[in-house]
Design a protein around this motif. Sequence first.
Motif, PDB file in Angstrom:
ATOM      1  N   MET A 156     -26.503 -59.781 -14.189  1.00  0.00           N
ATOM      2  CA  MET A 156     -27.633 -60.181 -13.053  1.00  0.00           C
ATOM      3  C   MET A 156     -27.758 -59.491 -11.871  1.00  0.00           C
ATOM      4  N   GLY A 157     -28.711 -59.256 -11.363  1.00  0.00           N
ATOM      5  CA  GLY A 157     -28.718 -58.388  -9.967  1.00  0.00           C
ATOM      6  C   GLY A 157     -28.795 -59.434  -9.010  1.00  0.00           C
ATOM      7  N   VAL A 158     -27.924 -59.153  -7.894  1.00  0.00           N
ATOM      8  CA  VAL A 158     -27.696 -59.897  -6.767  1.00  0.00           C
ATOM      9  C   VAL A 158     -28.510 -59.351  -5.424  1.00  0.00           C
ATOM     10  N   GLY A 159     -29.541 -59.839  -5.022  1.00  0.00           N
ATOM     11  CA  GLY A 159     -30.282 -59.077  -3.735  1.00  0.00           C
ATOM     12  C   GLY A 159     -30.155 -59.991  -2.474  1.00  0.00           C
ATOM     13  N   TRP A 160     -30.848 -59.397  -1.596  1.00  0.00           N
ATOM     14  CA  TRP A 160     -30.900 -60.207  -0.280  1.00  0.00           C
ATOM     15  C   TRP A 160     -31.404 -61.582  -0.554  1.00  0.00           C
ATOM     16  N   GLY A 161     -32.330 -61.838  -1.591  1.00  0.00           N
ATOM     17  CA  GLY A 161     -32.757 -63.171  -1.665  1.00  0.00           C
ATOM     18  C   GLY A 161     -31.685 -64.082  -2.324  1.00  0.00           C
ATOM     19  N   HIS A 162     -30.883 -63.571  -2.840  1.00  0.00           N
ATOM     20  CA  HIS A 162     -29.434 -64.594  -3.215  1.00  0.00           C
ATOM     21  C   HIS A 162     -28.825 -65.194  -1.897  1.00  0.00           C
ATOM     22  N   PRO A 163     -28.865 -66.451  -1.977  1.00  0.00           N
ATOM     23  CA  PRO A 163     -28.275 -67.379  -0.779  1.00  0.00           C
ATOM     24  C   PRO A 163     -27.226 -66.911  -0.035  1.00  0.00           C
ATOM     25  N   GLU A 164     -26.013 -66.653  -1.066  1.00  0.00           N
ATOM     26  CA  GLU A 164     -24.854 -66.105  -0.675  1.00  0.00           C
ATOM     27  C   GLU A 164     -24.780 -64.716   0.124  1.00  0.00           C
ATOM     28  N   VAL A 165     -25.462 -63.865  -0.623  1.00  0.00           N
ATOM     29  CA  VAL A 165     -25.811 -62.683   0.063  1.00  0.00           C
ATOM     30  C   VAL A 165     -26.332 -62.548   1.275  1.00  0.00           C
ATOM     31  N   THR A 166     -27.342 -63.411   1.335  1.00  0.00           N
ATOM     32  CA  THR A 166     -28.246 -63.812   2.762  1.00  0.00           C
ATOM     33  C   THR A 166     -27.264 -64.013   3.901  1.00  0.00           C
ATOM     34  N   ARG A 167     -26.331 -65.016   3.508  1.00  0.00           N
ATOM     35  CA  ARG A 167     -25.399 -65.794   4.570  1.00  0.00           C
ATOM     36  C   ARG A 167     -24.381 -64.564   5.043  1.00  0.00           C
ATOM     37  N   LEU A 168     -23.686 -64.087   3.876  1.00  0.00           N
ATOM     38  CA  LEU A 168     -22.525 -63.125   4.256  1.00  0.00           C
ATOM     39  C   LEU A 168     -23.292 -61.729   4.965  1.00  0.00           C
ATOM     40  N   GLY A 169     -24.474 -61.449   4.198  1.00  0.00           N
ATOM     41  CA  GLY A 169     -24.933 -60.149   4.713  1.00  0.00           C
ATOM     42  C   GLY A 169     -25.129 -60.001   6.326  1.00  0.00           C
ATOM     43  N   THR A 170     -26.058 -61.222   6.493  1.00  0.00           N
ATOM     44  CA  THR A 170     -26.597 -61.574   7.934  1.00  0.00           C
ATOM     45  C   THR A 170     -25.378 -61.508   8.817  1.00  0.00           C
ATOM     46  N   THR A 171     -24.244 -62.370   8.614  1.00  0.00           N
ATOM     47  CA  THR A 171     -23.350 -62.362   9.359  1.00  0.00           C
ATOM     48  C   THR A 171     -22.479 -60.777   9.619  1.00  0.00           C
ATOM     49  N   LEU A 172     -22.305 -60.146   8.437  1.00  0.00           N
ATOM     50  CA  LEU A 172     -22.030 -58.693   8.512  1.00  0.00           C
ATOM     51  C   LEU A 172     -22.660 -58.029   9.668  1.00  0.00           C
ATOM     52  N   VAL A 173     -23.917 -58.035   9.187  1.00  0.00           N
ATOM     53  CA  VAL A 173     -24.851 -57.134   9.981  1.00  0.00           C
ATOM     54  C   VAL A 173     -24.815 -57.452  11.647  1.00  0.00           C
ATOM     55  N   ALA A 174     -25.096 -58.747  11.523  1.00  0.00           N
ATOM     56  CA  ALA A 174     -25.049 -59.348  13.133  1.00  0.00           C
ATOM     57  C   ALA A 174     -23.901 -58.943  14.002  1.00  0.00           C
ATOM     58  N   SER A 175     -22.509 -59.343  13.387  1.00  0.00           N
ATOM     59  CA  SER A 175     -21.401 -58.913  13.834  1.00  0.00           C
ATOM     60  C   SER A 175     -21.283 -57.396  14.088  1.00  0.00           C
ATOM     61  N   PHE A 176     -21.698 -56.540  13.090  1.00  0.00           N
ATOM     62  CA  PHE A 176     -21.488 -54.917  13.214  1.00  0.00           C
ATOM     63  C   PHE A 176     -22.320 -54.790  14.533  1.00  0.00           C
ATOM     64  N   LEU A 177     -23.494 -55.148  14.488  1.00  0.00           N
ATOM     65  CA  LEU A 177     -24.569 -54.563  15.736  1.00  0.00           C
ATOM     66  C   LEU A 177     -24.029 -55.097  16.941  1.00  0.00           C
ATOM     67  N   ALA A 178     -23.639 -56.467  17.104  1.00  0.00           N
ATOM     68  CA  ALA A 178     -23.345 -57.056  18.354  1.00  0.00           C
ATOM     69  C   ALA A 178     -22.043 -56.249  18.961  1.00  0.00           C
ATOM     70  N   SER A 179     -21.062 -56.190  18.012  1.00  0.00           N
ATOM     71  CA  SER A 179     -19.850 -55.420  18.474  1.00  0.00           C
ATOM     72  C   SER A 179     -19.908 -53.840  18.511  1.00  0.00           C
ATOM     73  N   LEU A 180     -21.063 -53.220  17.887  1.00  0.00           N
ATOM     74  CA  LEU A 180     -21.332 -52.020  18.285  1.00  0.00           C
ATOM     75  C   LEU A 180     -21.907 -51.542  19.506  1.00  0.00           C
ATOM     76  N   VAL A 181     -22.680 -52.564  20.269  1.00  0.00           N
ATOM     77  CA  VAL A 181     -23.185 -52.538  21.469  1.00  0.00           C
ATOM     78  C   VAL A 181     -22.230 -52.646  22.453  1.00  0.00           C
ATOM     79  N   GLU A 182     -20.987 -53.692  22.261  1.00  0.00           N
ATOM     80  CA  GLU A 182     -19.869 -53.928  23.099  1.00  0.00           C
ATOM     81  C   GLU A 182     -18.911 -52.618  23.165  1.00  0.00           C
ATOM     82  N   CYS A 183     -18.910 -52.109  22.092  1.00  0.00           N
ATOM     83  CA  CYS A 183     -17.777 -50.961  21.964  1.00  0.00           C
ATOM     84  C   CYS A 183     -18.447 -49.701  22.590  1.00  0.00           C
ATOM     85  N   VAL A 184     -19.932 -49.477  22.215  1.00  0.00           N
ATOM     86  CA  VAL A 184     -20.405 -48.436  23.123  1.00  0.00           C
ATOM     87  C   VAL A 184     -20.263 -48.658  24.474  1.00  0.00           C
TER      88      VAL A 184
END
Lengths: 70, 271
Positions: free
Chosen positions: B1-29
Motif C-alpha cells: 500500500m502506498g504511503v503519501g502525504w495524506g497519511h497522518p504519520e507521514v504528514t507529522r514526520l514530514g512536516t517536522t523534518l522539512v520545517a527543521s531543515f528549512l529553519a536550520s538552513l536559514v541559521e546555518c547560512v
Amino acid sequence: MSWLKSIARELISLFVDDGSFAMAILVWVVLAVSLLPRLAPAARWSGPALFAGLALILIESVVRFARRAK
Amino acid sequence: MGVGWGHPEVTRLGTTLVASFLASLVECVEALTVVLAVGSVRGWRSALAGAGTALGTLAAIVAVLGPALTRIPVNKLRQIPFHLVQFVVGGLILLFGLRWLRKAVLRSAGLIPLHDEQTAFAKSAAAMRQANAGSNARWDNFAFSAAFNITMLEGTEVVFIVIAFGAGGVGLLLPASLGALAALVMVSALGFLLHRPLARIPENTLKFLVGVLLSALGTFWVGESVGLAWPVPHSGSSDLAILGLIALYLVLALGLVPVCRLQARIVAEEI
C-alpha cells in the motif's frame, strides 16, 4: 561570557521582536484554550476558531505596521 | 500500500523534518556568512578553529544532555502531563513561527529591507578589517572568538529548534535532528566549495515557508493539547488538519502582502 548574554538575547528574540504582537498571541492562546473547550468541546469549529484569532492578530499587526511605515 | 502525504504519520514526520531543515538552513547560512568574512579577512586557521570548537561544544552539550534526558525515570516523566508539554512547546513554536511569518510578509511587501547575505558579508568583513590584529601570524584570537561566537549563537538556535520540534510528539526528535543535520552538511559543503556567502539562497522565501509551517504546527499542537476539534473526515486522523492549517496560513500570508503594500501607499498619498 559575552556570548552567553548574546545567546540569551538571541533566544528571546527568537520569539519576540514586536512586544504587542507577542502579547496578543499569548493572550489569545490562553483565552482560547481556557474558553473553547468549555464552550464546545467536540465542535468541529473549535480548532479553526483558534486559527481565526491568530489570523486576525497577524492581519492587525502587519496592517498597523504598513500604516505607520514611511 | 502506498504511503503519501495524506497519511497522518507521514504528514507529522514530514512536516517536522522539512520545517527543521528549512529553519536550520536559514541559521546555518547566517553563520556561514560571518565565518567566511572572518576567514577571508583574518585567515582561515583561526576562523575554522573557532567554528569547529563551537560545533564541538554544541555536540558535547547535546551528547551530555540527550542521554541525561533519556535516563530520567519513566515514572517521573509520566508525572509531566504530555498535553502540558505539547501546549508549552506549541505555544513557543507559534510565537516563533508567527514572528517569522510577520517579518516575511513585511519584507515581501517592501516595508522592511530584505536580508542580504552579500551586505552582511561586507559588513562583517569591514568589522574584521577595522579590529586590531592582536595576533601573531599563526593565531588570531579575535578571529577565533568571532567565528566561535557566531557559530555558538546560530548553533544554539538550531539546537533549540530541534528540541522544540522533537518535544512535540513521540518519534519527532529523529526527523527534527535529521533535518537540522542535513542543513548543516549542505551549507558547510556549499561554503567549502564556493568560498562565498550563499546569497542566492532565497532567505526571505525560506523564512516565509518556515513561518507558514511553524505557525501551522504551533496552532495544531496548542489545539491538540486542550482537545480542540478539527474539521477532518471522520475516518481520518486529526493530524490531517496540519495540511489544512499550512494551506490557510499560506493563503493568508500571500494575501497580506498586497494588502500591506496598498495600506502603505494609501498612507503615503494622505501625507
